[in-house]
Scaffold this active site. Structure first.
Site, mmCIF file in Angstrom:
data_model
loop_
_atom_site.group_PDB
_atom_site.id
_atom_site.type_symbol
_atom_site.label_atom_id
_atom_site.label_comp_id
_atom_site.label_asym_id
_atom_site.label_seq_id
_atom_site.Cartn_x
_atom_site.Cartn_y
_atom_site.Cartn_z
ATOM 1 N N HIS A 27 5.082 16.211 -12.765
ATOM 2 C CA HIS A 27 3.825 15.457 -12.818
ATOM 3 C C HIS A 27 2.612 16.368 -12.628
ATOM 4 O O HIS A 27 2.740 17.505 -12.174
ATOM 5 C CB HIS A 27 3.792 14.304 -11.791
ATOM 6 C CG HIS A 27 4.195 14.673 -10.403
ATOM 7 N ND1 HIS A 27 5.386 14.258 -9.832
ATOM 8 C CD2 HIS A 27 3.587 15.410 -9.466
ATOM 9 C CE1 HIS A 27 5.483 14.727 -8.599
ATOM 10 N NE2 HIS A 27 4.396 15.433 -8.358
ATOM 11 N N ARG A 31 -7.495 13.870 -8.587
ATOM 12 C CA ARG A 31 -8.217 12.906 -7.744
ATOM 13 C C ARG A 31 -9.104 12.008 -8.595
ATOM 14 O O ARG A 31 -9.727 12.476 -9.553
ATOM 15 C CB ARG A 31 -9.050 13.663 -6.708
ATOM 16 C CG ARG A 31 -8.185 14.556 -5.813
ATOM 17 C CD ARG A 31 -8.994 15.521 -4.957
ATOM 18 N NE ARG A 31 -8.087 16.421 -4.238
ATOM 19 C CZ ARG A 31 -7.794 17.664 -4.630
ATOM 20 N NH1 ARG A 31 -8.333 18.153 -5.741
ATOM 21 N NH2 ARG A 31 -6.953 18.402 -3.932
ATOM 22 N N GLU A 78 -0.007 11.718 -11.440
ATOM 23 C CA GLU A 78 -0.125 11.246 -10.054
ATOM 24 C C GLU A 78 -1.608 11.216 -9.696
ATOM 25 O O GLU A 78 -2.252 12.257 -9.569
ATOM 26 C CB GLU A 78 0.636 12.171 -9.097
ATOM 27 C CG GLU A 78 0.505 11.726 -7.645
ATOM 28 C CD GLU A 78 1.209 12.643 -6.651
ATOM 29 O OE1 GLU A 78 0.835 12.596 -5.459
ATOM 30 O OE2 GLU A 78 2.117 13.394 -7.052
ATOM 31 N N ASN A 82 -8.811 9.135 -2.424
ATOM 32 C CA ASN A 82 -9.115 9.371 -1.017
ATOM 33 C C ASN A 82 -10.145 8.331 -0.574
ATOM 34 O O ASN A 82 -11.204 8.189 -1.199
ATOM 35 C CB ASN A 82 -9.675 10.782 -0.820
ATOM 36 C CG ASN A 82 -8.614 11.843 -1.072
ATOM 37 O OD1 ASN A 82 -7.587 11.879 -0.393
ATOM 38 N ND2 ASN A 82 -8.828 12.689 -2.057
ATOM 39 N N HIS A 96 -7.840 19.136 -20.650
ATOM 40 C CA HIS A 96 -7.487 17.747 -20.963
ATOM 41 C C HIS A 96 -6.001 17.514 -20.740
ATOM 42 O O HIS A 96 -5.230 18.457 -20.596
ATOM 43 C CB HIS A 96 -7.840 17.413 -22.428
ATOM 44 C CG HIS A 96 -7.134 18.262 -23.442
ATOM 45 N ND1 HIS A 96 -7.763 19.263 -24.144
ATOM 46 C CD2 HIS A 96 -5.839 18.275 -23.880
ATOM 47 C CE1 HIS A 96 -6.891 19.852 -24.968
ATOM 48 N NE2 HIS A 96 -5.719 19.269 -24.815
ATOM 49 N N GLU A 145 -6.719 14.137 -25.091
ATOM 50 C CA GLU A 145 -6.599 14.348 -26.533
ATOM 51 C C GLU A 145 -5.514 13.403 -27.045
ATOM 52 O O GLU A 145 -4.439 13.309 -26.444
ATOM 53 C CB GLU A 145 -6.207 15.796 -26.844
ATOM 54 C CG GLU A 145 -6.138 16.075 -28.333
ATOM 55 C CD GLU A 145 -5.787 17.514 -28.685
ATOM 56 O OE1 GLU A 145 -5.869 17.850 -29.877
ATOM 57 O OE2 GLU A 145 -5.415 18.295 -27.790
#
Length: 291
Positions: A27, A31, A78, A82, A96, A145
């Site tokens: 993965h 954030r 993932e 926060n 990207h 993309e």
């Protein structure tokens, strides 16, 4: 004390491991400022599935995992939210993510109708080529993309990062992580070169796309994109190989191999020569964590 030839033999043995290891891209971690909007964008616009979500109130963050298939076989994104932080700086180094789709024109129309993501480049052939692509921007400003391709087991097909010395980076990912250079393309008209690296062909798996822009040796990385995670059969042997390669090409080990407190999943983490973070995760531990 080891002689020069003994040390060379031992280094050779250490560097054999990445070639034998059955690594897999797991993965990418980054954030986001509004988790629910991003989940909505990815599921409704891109057609991803929300695979799992975990809230960690004592650490004040929430994770959501999204992708096109189960995490034990497919790559996932993932997302980390926060508590109370609604904006991040993506910087200039992250490029990207890419999604392969059988009809990019139709996908772009779906995205426009949902209004949770923005099409920043209309669908059409790439300059000087025939592959149909488009670009979309998510609510946090991450670029995707969209690439027109036939059916694929892994639609989440690229993570693009910009690097300051392409040959050094290629050598690092080959030697330290056992990736194969799948193709390299120089585009002198637009003053950049790309290299695709991965563990299988581009239409079968998620690859790392490294981009070198002529004359640019470093980038502001911002604080939004975090890392990619890669599964390994042995974090200890893998860390040993990475450490050896960092001495030659740059980069550094951030976390020595070992189990995470409370989880017992064994990991190691490091920076590549450009400062991009990679986490290696024991694959058997990762599967146990999922189930």
């Amino acid at each position: 004390m080891a002689t020069g030839s003994e040390a060379a033999k031992s280094a050779e043995a250490v560097l054999e491991w990445p070639k034998q290891d059955k690594k897999r891209m797991l993965h990418a971690v980054y954030r986001v400022g509004d988790l629910e909007s991003t989940i909505k964008c990815y599921t409704e616009c891109f057609g991803m599935k929300l695979l799992r979500k975990r809230d960690v109130p004592e650490e004040k963050y929430t994770n959501a995992f999204l992708g096109f298939g189960p995490e034990d076989t497919n790559f996932a994104l993932e997302l980390t939210y926060n508590y109370g932080v609604d904006k991040y700086d993506i910087g200039e180094g992250f490029g990207h993510f890419a999604i392969a789709n059988e009809d990019v024109y139709k996908l772009a129309e779906t995205i426009k109708s949902k209004s949770c993501c923005t099409i920043t480049r209309e669908p059409g052939p790439v300059k000087g080529g025939s592959t149909v692509i488009a670009f979309a921007k998510d609510p946090d400003g991450y670029m995707f993309e969209l690439i027109q391709r036939g059916p694929t087991p892994e639609p989440l097909c690229q993570v693009m990062l910009r690097v300051g010395d392409l040959d050094r980076s290629i050598k690092f990912y080959e030697k330290a992580l056992g990736m194969k250079l799948l193709r390299k393309k120089d585009v002198p008209d637009y003053k950049y070169t790309i290299a695709m690296l991965g563990y299988d062909e581009e239409d079968k798996t998620t690859v790392i796309e490294l981009t070198y822009n002529y004359g640019v040796t470093e980038y502001n990385k911002g604080n939004a994109y975090a890392q990619v995670a890669i599964g390994t059969d042995d974090v200890y042997k893998s860390a040993e190989a990475v450490e050896l390669v960092t001495k030659e090409l740059g980069g550094k080990i951030l976390r020595q191999p070992g189990p995470l407190p409370g989880l017992n999943t064994k990991i190691t983490s490091f920076l590549d020569p450009d400062g991009w973070k990679v986490v290696l995760v024991d694959h058997a531990d990762f599967l146990k964590e999922l189930h």
